[in-house]
Design a protein around this motif. Structure first.
Motif, PDB file in Angstrom:
ATOM      1  N   PHE A 148       0.823  -1.213   0.000  1.00  0.00           N
ATOM      2  CA  PHE A 148       0.000   0.000   0.000  1.00  0.00           C
ATOM      3  C   PHE A 148       0.857   1.262   0.000  1.00  0.00           C
ATOM      4  O   PHE A 148       0.400   2.315  -0.417  1.00  0.00           O
ATOM      5  CB  PHE A 148      -0.953   0.017   1.205  1.00  0.00           C
ATOM      6  N   VAL A 149       2.082   1.176   0.473  1.00  0.00           N
ATOM      7  CA  VAL A 149       2.958   2.338   0.556  1.00  0.00           C
ATOM      8  C   VAL A 149       3.782   2.536  -0.717  1.00  0.00           C
ATOM      9  O   VAL A 149       4.534   3.495  -0.829  1.00  0.00           O
ATOM     10  CB  VAL A 149       3.900   2.242   1.774  1.00  0.00           C
ATOM     11  N   ASP A 150       3.639   1.638  -1.678  1.00  0.00           N
ATOM     12  CA  ASP A 150       4.446   1.680  -2.895  1.00  0.00           C
ATOM     13  C   ASP A 150       3.540   1.340  -4.074  1.00  0.00           C
ATOM     14  O   ASP A 150       2.331   1.500  -4.003  1.00  0.00           O
ATOM     15  CB  ASP A 150       5.605   0.675  -2.765  1.00  0.00           C
ATOM     16  N   LYS A 151       4.125   0.824  -5.135  1.00  0.00           N
ATOM     17  CA  LYS A 151       3.306   0.443  -6.286  1.00  0.00           C
ATOM     18  C   LYS A 151       2.625  -0.894  -6.037  1.00  0.00           C
ATOM     19  O   LYS A 151       3.114  -1.714  -5.258  1.00  0.00           O
ATOM     20  CB  LYS A 151       4.158   0.407  -7.556  1.00  0.00           C
ATOM     21  N   PRO A 152       1.484  -1.133  -6.692  1.00  0.00           N
ATOM     22  CA  PRO A 152       0.779  -2.400  -6.482  1.00  0.00           C
ATOM     23  C   PRO A 152       1.556  -3.593  -7.021  1.00  0.00           C
ATOM     24  O   PRO A 152       2.453  -3.447  -7.848  1.00  0.00           O
ATOM     25  CB  PRO A 152      -0.533  -2.208  -7.240  1.00  0.00           C
ATOM     26  N   ALA A 153       1.166  -4.751  -6.540  1.00  0.00           N
ATOM     27  CA  ALA A 153       1.765  -6.013  -6.996  1.00  0.00           C
ATOM     28  C   ALA A 153       0.916  -6.587  -8.126  1.00  0.00           C
ATOM     29  O   ALA A 153      -0.267  -6.279  -8.252  1.00  0.00           O
ATOM     30  CB  ALA A 153       1.810  -7.002  -5.834  1.00  0.00           C
ATOM     31  N   THR A 154       1.542  -7.411  -8.945  1.00  0.00           N
ATOM     32  CA  THR A 154       0.808  -8.191  -9.943  1.00  0.00           C
ATOM     33  C   THR A 154       1.150  -9.647  -9.701  1.00  0.00           C
ATOM     34  O   THR A 154       2.289  -9.983  -9.396  1.00  0.00           O
ATOM     35  CB  THR A 154       1.178  -7.790 -11.388  1.00  0.00           C
ATOM     36  N   LEU A 155       0.147 -10.486  -9.797  1.00  0.00           N
ATOM     37  CA  LEU A 155       0.386 -11.907  -9.593  1.00  0.00           C
ATOM     38  C   LEU A 155      -0.653 -12.725 -10.329  1.00  0.00           C
ATOM     39  O   LEU A 155      -1.686 -12.221 -10.751  1.00  0.00           O
ATOM     40  CB  LEU A 155       0.421 -12.261  -8.106  1.00  0.00           C
ATOM     41  N   SER A 156      -0.344 -13.986 -10.466  1.00  0.00           N
ATOM     42  CA  SER A 156      -1.221 -14.929 -11.148  1.00  0.00           C
ATOM     43  C   SER A 156      -1.709 -15.952 -10.129  1.00  0.00           C
ATOM     44  O   SER A 156      -0.896 -16.570  -9.437  1.00  0.00           O
ATOM     45  CB  SER A 156      -0.443 -15.620 -12.269  1.00  0.00           C
ATOM     46  N   MET A 157      -3.016 -16.098 -10.038  1.00  0.00           N
ATOM     47  CA  MET A 157      -3.590 -17.082  -9.114  1.00  0.00           C
ATOM     48  C   MET A 157      -3.100 -18.481  -9.500  1.00  0.00           C
ATOM     49  O   MET A 157      -3.073 -18.834 -10.682  1.00  0.00           O
ATOM     50  CB  MET A 157      -5.113 -17.033  -9.172  1.00  0.00           C
ATOM     51  N   GLY A 158      -2.719 -19.267  -8.506  1.00  0.00           N
ATOM     52  CA  GLY A 158      -2.272 -20.634  -8.739  1.00  0.00           C
ATOM     53  C   GLY A 158      -0.801 -20.767  -9.073  1.00  0.00           C
ATOM     54  O   GLY A 158      -0.314 -21.878  -9.283  1.00  0.00           O
ATOM     55  N   SER A 159      -0.073 -19.652  -9.093  1.00  0.00           N
ATOM     56  CA  SER A 159       1.347 -19.709  -9.462  1.00  0.00           C
ATOM     57  C   SER A 159       2.270 -19.877  -8.261  1.00  0.00           C
ATOM     58  O   SER A 159       3.476 -19.996  -8.427  1.00  0.00           O
ATOM     59  CB  SER A 159       1.740 -18.441 -10.228  1.00  0.00           C
ATOM     60  N   GLY A 160       1.705 -19.859  -7.044  1.00  0.00           N
ATOM     61  CA  GLY A 160       2.528 -20.014  -5.853  1.00  0.00           C
ATOM     62  C   GLY A 160       3.033 -18.705  -5.286  1.00  0.00           C
ATOM     63  O   GLY A 160       3.795 -18.702  -4.327  1.00  0.00           O
ATOM     64  N   GLN A 161       2.627 -17.573  -5.854  1.00  0.00           N
ATOM     65  CA  GLN A 161       3.070 -16.287  -5.330  1.00  0.00           C
ATOM     66  C   GLN A 161       2.401 -15.971  -3.990  1.00  0.00           C
ATOM     67  O   GLN A 161       2.969 -15.255  -3.176  1.00  0.00           O
ATOM     68  CB  GLN A 161       2.791 -15.183  -6.350  1.00  0.00           C
ATOM     69  N   LEU A 162       1.202 -16.488  -3.788  1.00  0.00           N
ATOM     70  CA  LEU A 162       0.524 -16.415  -2.499  1.00  0.00           C
ATOM     71  C   LEU A 162       0.266 -17.840  -2.039  1.00  0.00           C
ATOM     72  O   LEU A 162       0.165 -18.752  -2.857  1.00  0.00           O
ATOM     73  CB  LEU A 162      -0.817 -15.680  -2.618  1.00  0.00           C
ATOM     74  N   SER A 163       0.141 -18.018  -0.742  1.00  0.00           N
ATOM     75  CA  SER A 163      -0.155 -19.366  -0.240  1.00  0.00           C
ATOM     76  C   SER A 163      -1.554 -19.781  -0.696  1.00  0.00           C
ATOM     77  O   SER A 163      -2.423 -18.931  -0.923  1.00  0.00           O
ATOM     78  CB  SER A 163      -0.066 -19.405   1.286  1.00  0.00           C
ATOM     79  N   PRO A 164      -1.799 -21.091  -0.852  1.00  0.00           N
ATOM     80  CA  PRO A 164      -3.133 -21.558  -1.244  1.00  0.00           C
ATOM     81  C   PRO A 164      -4.236 -21.043  -0.317  1.00  0.00           C
ATOM     82  O   PRO A 164      -5.326 -20.707  -0.774  1.00  0.00           O
ATOM     83  CB  PRO A 164      -3.018 -23.081  -1.176  1.00  0.00           C
ATOM     84  N   ALA A 165      -3.967 -20.947   0.981  1.00  0.00           N
ATOM     85  CA  ALA A 165      -4.984 -20.459   1.921  1.00  0.00           C
ATOM     86  C   ALA A 165      -5.356 -19.011   1.622  1.00  0.00           C
ATOM     87  O   ALA A 165      -6.535 -18.639   1.671  1.00  0.00           O
ATOM     88  CB  ALA A 165      -4.479 -20.588   3.358  1.00  0.00           C
ATOM     89  N   MET A 166      -4.374 -18.187   1.290  1.00  0.00           N
ATOM     90  CA  MET A 166      -4.672 -16.785   0.982  1.00  0.00           C
ATOM     91  C   MET A 166      -5.417 -16.685  -0.351  1.00  0.00           C
ATOM     92  O   MET A 166      -6.345 -15.890  -0.490  1.00  0.00           O
ATOM     93  CB  MET A 166      -3.403 -15.959   0.982  1.00  0.00           C
ATOM     94  N   GLU A 167      -5.015 -17.500  -1.331  1.00  0.00           N
ATOM     95  CA  GLU A 167      -5.723 -17.496  -2.616  1.00  0.00           C
ATOM     96  C   GLU A 167      -7.189 -17.879  -2.442  1.00  0.00           C
ATOM     97  O   GLU A 167      -8.055 -17.302  -3.100  1.00  0.00           O
ATOM     98  CB  GLU A 167      -5.038 -18.434  -3.613  1.00  0.00           C
ATOM     99  N   GLN A 168      -7.491 -18.819  -1.554  1.00  0.00           N
ATOM    100  CA  GLN A 168      -8.874 -19.220  -1.316  1.00  0.00           C
ATOM    101  C   GLN A 168      -9.726 -18.039  -0.857  1.00  0.00           C
ATOM    102  O   GLN A 168     -10.893 -17.932  -1.224  1.00  0.00           O
ATOM    103  CB  GLN A 168      -8.947 -20.355  -0.283  1.00  0.00           C
ATOM    104  N   HIS A 169      -9.137 -17.152  -0.082  1.00  0.00           N
ATOM    105  CA  HIS A 169      -9.874 -15.979   0.401  1.00  0.00           C
ATOM    106  C   HIS A 169     -10.136 -14.976  -0.730  1.00  0.00           C
ATOM    107  O   HIS A 169     -11.081 -14.193  -0.643  1.00  0.00           O
ATOM    108  CB  HIS A 169      -9.124 -15.297   1.545  1.00  0.00           C
ATOM    109  N   LEU A 170      -9.299 -14.997  -1.765  1.00  0.00           N
ATOM    110  CA  LEU A 170      -9.469 -14.057  -2.881  1.00  0.00           C
ATOM    111  C   LEU A 170     -10.513 -14.524  -3.899  1.00  0.00           C
ATOM    112  O   LEU A 170     -11.140 -13.690  -4.567  1.00  0.00           O
ATOM    113  CB  LEU A 170      -8.129 -13.837  -3.601  1.00  0.00           C
ATOM    114  N   LEU A 171     -10.688 -15.840  -4.025  1.00  0.00           N
ATOM    115  CA  LEU A 171     -11.615 -16.374  -5.031  1.00  0.00           C
ATOM    116  C   LEU A 171     -13.017 -15.791  -4.849  1.00  0.00           C
ATOM    117  O   LEU A 171     -13.549 -15.754  -3.743  1.00  0.00           O
ATOM    118  CB  LEU A 171     -11.664 -17.893  -4.970  1.00  0.00           C
ATOM    119  N   GLY A 172     -13.583 -15.305  -5.934  1.00  0.00           N
ATOM    120  CA  GLY A 172     -14.937 -14.768  -5.913  1.00  0.00           C
ATOM    121  C   GLY A 172     -15.027 -13.287  -5.593  1.00  0.00           C
ATOM    122  O   GLY A 172     -16.093 -12.690  -5.750  1.00  0.00           O
ATOM    123  N   LEU A 173     -13.922 -12.665  -5.156  1.00  0.00           N
ATOM    124  CA  LEU A 173     -13.953 -11.224  -4.900  1.00  0.00           C
ATOM    125  C   LEU A 173     -14.009 -10.465  -6.219  1.00  0.00           C
ATOM    126  O   LEU A 173     -13.439 -10.895  -7.218  1.00  0.00           O
ATOM    127  CB  LEU A 173     -12.720 -10.781  -4.107  1.00  0.00           C
TER     128      LEU A 173
END
Length: 154
Positions: A34-59
């Motif tokens: 939030f204090v810098d530029k945003p991140a870019t990532l691909s769901m399922g690529s391992g950049q976030l843990s599976p548990a965190m990705e589950q919370h993002l699905l459907g948003l």
């Protein structure tokens, strides 16, 4: 004449995301974009843990929310086997032979395939130059606050 609003894109498996996010444990922020530029990532690529990705699905795009993940959910439990001694000879091969290690240093190591890296925190340094590293994620075994603002979903 009636117009229907185009529904906002939602996060699906395989989505590409542009987002701000913050990960914090009991001791405070570990990552905060939030204090810098945003991140870019691909769901399922391992950049976030599976548990965190589950919370993002459907948003939907534009959502800003915070999730409280209980201890161990985001990055698993701490694993004593992830604390290992690394010989000075191997450290010399992987990096700068003149490097001096101190307790608390974070050291990047190449993955075996050479395509990425992983980090270890120095726990102990022996007189012979061997170093004991903790390769657990810094938030393993801890409750995690995961704040996210979805800027774009493709």
């Amino acid at each position: 004449m009636t117009t229907t609003a185009t529904p906002l894109p939602t996060v699906q498996p395989g989505s590409f995301l542009t987002l701000h996010y913050r990960l914090a444990g009991p001791a405070g922020d570990v990552i905060n974009t939030f204090v810098d530029k945003p991140a870019t990532l691909s769901m399922g690529s391992g950049q976030l843990s599976p548990a965190m990705e589950q919370h993002l699905l459907g948003l939907t795009e534009g959502t800003r929310t915070t999730f409280e993940l209980p201890a161990g959910e985001a990055f698993g439990e701490r694993n004593a086997d992830m604390q290992q001694w690394v010989a000075k000879k191997l450290l010399n091969e992987l990096g700068d032979p003149d490097e001096k290690y101190s307790v608390g240093d974070v050291v990047q190591f190449p993955t075996p395939d050479g395509q990425g890296s992983y980090a270890g925190v120095v726990l102990q340094v022996r007189e012979d130059g061997a170093v004991r590293f903790d390769f657990n994620h810094p938030l393993a075994g801890q409750p995690v606050t995961f704040e996210v603002e979805l800027i774009g979903v493709l």
